[in-house]
Design an enzyme around this catalytic site. Structure first.
Site, PDB file in Angstrom:
ATOM      1  N   PHE A 111      15.379   2.363  12.751  1.00 41.22           N
ATOM      2  CA  PHE A 111      16.753   2.877  12.680  1.00 41.22           C
ATOM      3  C   PHE A 111      16.807   4.395  12.809  1.00 41.22           C
ATOM      4  O   PHE A 111      17.851   4.952  13.165  1.00 41.22           O
ATOM      5  CB  PHE A 111      17.425   2.420  11.382  1.00 41.22           C
ATOM      6  CG  PHE A 111      17.063   3.197  10.155  1.00 41.22           C
ATOM      7  CD1 PHE A 111      17.865   4.233   9.705  1.00 41.22           C
ATOM      8  CD2 PHE A 111      15.920   2.891   9.417  1.00 41.22           C
ATOM      9  CE1 PHE A 111      17.549   4.959   8.568  1.00 41.22           C
ATOM     10  CE2 PHE A 111      15.593   3.599   8.280  1.00 41.22           C
ATOM     11  CZ  PHE A 111      16.404   4.640   7.847  1.00 41.22           C
ATOM     12  N   LYS A 112      15.698   5.074  12.545  1.00 38.25           N
ATOM     13  CA  LYS A 112      15.689   6.530  12.649  1.00 38.25           C
ATOM     14  C   LYS A 112      16.031   7.005  14.064  1.00 38.25           C
ATOM     15  O   LYS A 112      16.473   8.138  14.248  1.00 38.25           O
ATOM     16  CB  LYS A 112      14.323   7.080  12.238  1.00 38.25           C
ATOM     17  CG  LYS A 112      13.802   6.578  10.890  1.00 38.25           C
ATOM     18  CD  LYS A 112      14.582   7.124   9.732  1.00 38.25           C
ATOM     19  CE  LYS A 112      14.103   6.584   8.394  1.00 38.25           C
ATOM     20  NZ  LYS A 112      12.831   7.098   7.950  1.00 38.25           N
ATOM     21  N   ASP A 113      15.823   6.149  15.054  1.00 28.39           N
ATOM     22  CA  ASP A 113      16.120   6.542  16.434  1.00 28.39           C
ATOM     23  C   ASP A 113      17.599   6.877  16.637  1.00 28.39           C
ATOM     24  O   ASP A 113      17.942   7.698  17.484  1.00 28.39           O
ATOM     25  CB  ASP A 113      15.734   5.425  17.411  1.00 28.39           C
ATOM     26  CG  ASP A 113      14.238   5.337  17.649  1.00 28.39           C
ATOM     27  OD1 ASP A 113      13.589   6.394  17.701  1.00 28.39           O
ATOM     28  OD2 ASP A 113      13.713   4.218  17.782  1.00 28.39           O
ATOM     29  N   THR A 156      10.298   8.123  10.378  1.00 25.86           N
ATOM     30  CA  THR A 156      10.945   9.381  10.758  1.00 25.86           C
ATOM     31  C   THR A 156      10.081  10.169  11.729  1.00 25.86           C
ATOM     32  O   THR A 156      10.577  10.725  12.710  1.00 25.86           O
ATOM     33  CB  THR A 156      11.239  10.239   9.514  1.00 25.86           C
ATOM     34  OG1 THR A 156      12.234   9.596   8.721  1.00 25.86           O
ATOM     35  CG2 THR A 156      11.745  11.620   9.901  1.00 25.86           C
ATOM     36  N   LEU A 176      17.671  10.545  15.341  1.00 21.50           N
ATOM     37  CA  LEU A 176      16.683  11.531  15.792  1.00 21.50           C
ATOM     38  C   LEU A 176      16.619  11.673  17.310  1.00 21.50           C
ATOM     39  O   LEU A 176      16.270  12.747  17.813  1.00 21.50           O
ATOM     40  CB  LEU A 176      15.317  11.187  15.210  1.00 21.50           C
ATOM     41  CG  LEU A 176      15.223  11.515  13.717  1.00 21.50           C
ATOM     42  CD1 LEU A 176      13.993  10.894  13.087  1.00 21.50           C
ATOM     43  CD2 LEU A 176      15.219  13.018  13.486  1.00 21.50           C
TER      44      LEU A 176
END
Length: 465
Positions: A111-113, A144, A116
């Site tokens: 989900f960090k995509d 992350t 970021l």
């Protein structure tokens, strides 16, 4: 849009400066001075929008004119066109009114995509405009780091240093970071745990003298407001695809650092009808203990099958407490000082407010594996262990069976083969774009758990290389 520090003793900043500042100069976290609010009619009018078009509607007020509308929309289009599913965040049904929101369709399968990949583009835009160079020093418990590296590896204006706890991330997570051989990317394995890494990041921001005044230090951890801002979008997206805003949804969120669920809290305050927000944690359950027992107390870090949640101190909880304490920065600064050194109980009225907003549940490794196995047997759907914790919490805390319950699917199961195997199942194959990941060359530096050693490494590679 103006931004203020949670500790009340730092200057108000606009979006560009908040993007580049990360941590406020008083040690607090930046939050919007005023939050945009949308009527049900406005939210309803967004039905049918693509993910990137919806993201523009929600993110544009936070940017506050710092980036031209057309340029911002192009960044959002470019970010989400790079995801592996045309829906960007597809929903999968597990049972009646029970869903998983798949947030692992991005290039690094986590989900960090969502934040970021956008953050890298925002940094490129602002640093190019200002003709500045920046240094990123970040900490990761697994996901992350790879998402930040993927988002920033092409930047001409950024050198990125990512610390991870040595031997405490999965092999796939490590390889996703250490096999990126771009000249501006530096991976550091620290002989310590994630909180040690995170504390060194905070220390670097508190005293940036090691950069000699020649470089700006930028945050990619969720202390950076842009991370939270981008994550608000998928709460609206899920709602609009399940009958919102004309029906209220509940969300179960696997979380260690409180950033992902804080984005849901913001979505609710921005007008999205949300019935429940459920904090789902592993054995490192400081958030669950705080909500259920009203006792904020640090325990020793436990290493689990869900390493992305192996965190003792949940940094973004400070952003919630700022609101709970009436946005009084001095009160909060005093509270955070106590929380860092001793067990703390909130007064009953403020604790009642927290419990009005959040439910919580903690899940151990055996229950996590059992849930992976059970859901697979019932549906053929393979959960990653973090998402499995979210499913357990959703079922334990659910108040209304007639309202959709959405668990945030935070990572692809291929990243956590040990947990999948312990559930009695075979690890899935890597996606085609990273099929050879485990054979790729690695580059990583092992450093002691020492701020001086990390800063010396940064200085050597920024100034002496």
């Amino acid at each position: 849009m103006k931004y203020i520090s949670t500790r009340g003793n730092a200057p108000e900043l606009e979006f560009e400066d908040v993007l580049l500042a990360g941590l406020a100069s008083d040690g607090g976290l930046y939050v919007p001075k005023d939050l945009p609010h949308y009527s049900l009619d406005t939210i309803r009018s967004w039905r049918g929008l693509s993910y990137s078009k919806l993201a523009f509607k929600i993110i544009q007020p936070f940017v506050g004119g710092a980036i031209d509308d057309a340029a911002l929309q192009q960044m959002l289009d470019d970010t989400y066109d790079n995801f592996g599913h045309k829906a960007v965040a597809p929903l999968t049904q597990l049972d009646n009114n029970e869903y998983v929101l798949e947030l692992f369709q991005g290039p690094t399968l986590a989900f960090k995509d969502f934040a970021l990949q956008l953050l890298g583009r925002l940094l490129d835009h602002v640093l190019t405009k200002r003709n500045e160079r920046a240094v990123i020093v970040g900490a990761t418990s697994g996901d992350t780091g790879s998402a930040a590296i993927e988002g920033c590896k092409h930047s001409e204006f950024v050198d990125i240093f990512i610390m991870h706890p040595h031997n405490r991330v999965s092999e796939v997570q490590r390889k996703q970071m250490t096999t990126v051989l771009s000249d501006n990317v530096y991976n550091i394995a620290v002989e310590g745990n994630f909180d040690d890494c995170q504390n060194m990041v905070k220390a670097c921001f508190a005293d940036q003298g090691f950069l000699r005044g020649e470089r700006r230090l930028v945050a990619v951890n969720s202390i950076n407001w842009a991370r939270i801002m981008a994550q608000v979008v998928y709460y609206f997206y899920a709602s609009l695809n399940l009958g919102g805003p004309d029906r209220s949804l509940s969300f179960s969120v696997p979380t260690g650092n409180f950033g992902d669920i804080f984005a849901g809290y913001l979505a609710k305050n921005m007008g999205l009808p949300i019935d429940q927000l459920i904090v789902a944690t592993n054995k490192n359950d400081i958030l669950h203990r705080t909500i259920s027992q009203n006792r904020y107390e640090k325990h020793a870090l436990a290493h689990t099958l869900t390493p992305s949640m192996d965190i003792v101190v949940s940094s973004n909880f400070e952003r919630l407490l700022f609101d709970i304490y009436g946005r009084d920065g001095q009160l909060l600064a005093d509270l955070m000082t106590r929380m860092n050194s001793e067990p703390v109980e909130l007064d009953s009225a403020r604790m009642a407010k927290v419990r009005e907003l959040f439910d919580s549940h903690a899940v151990d490794d055996p229950q996590t594996c059992a849930t992976i196995a059970t859901v697979f047997a019932e549906t053929g759907y393979l959960l990653d262990p973090h998402t499995a914790i979210g499913v357990v919490a959703a079922r334990a805390c659910r108040r209304h069976s007639d309202r959709p319950m959405v668990t945030l699917g935070t990572a692809h199961p291929v990243k956590f083969g040990e947990a999948i195997n312990k559930a009695g199942l075979a690890t899935p194959a890597l996606p085609h774009h990273m099929a050879d990941l485990l054979e790729r060359e690695e580059r990583c530096s092992l450093l002691p758990n020492s701020l001086a050693a990390v800063q010396a490494f940064v200085v050597k590679n920024v100034f002496d290389a």
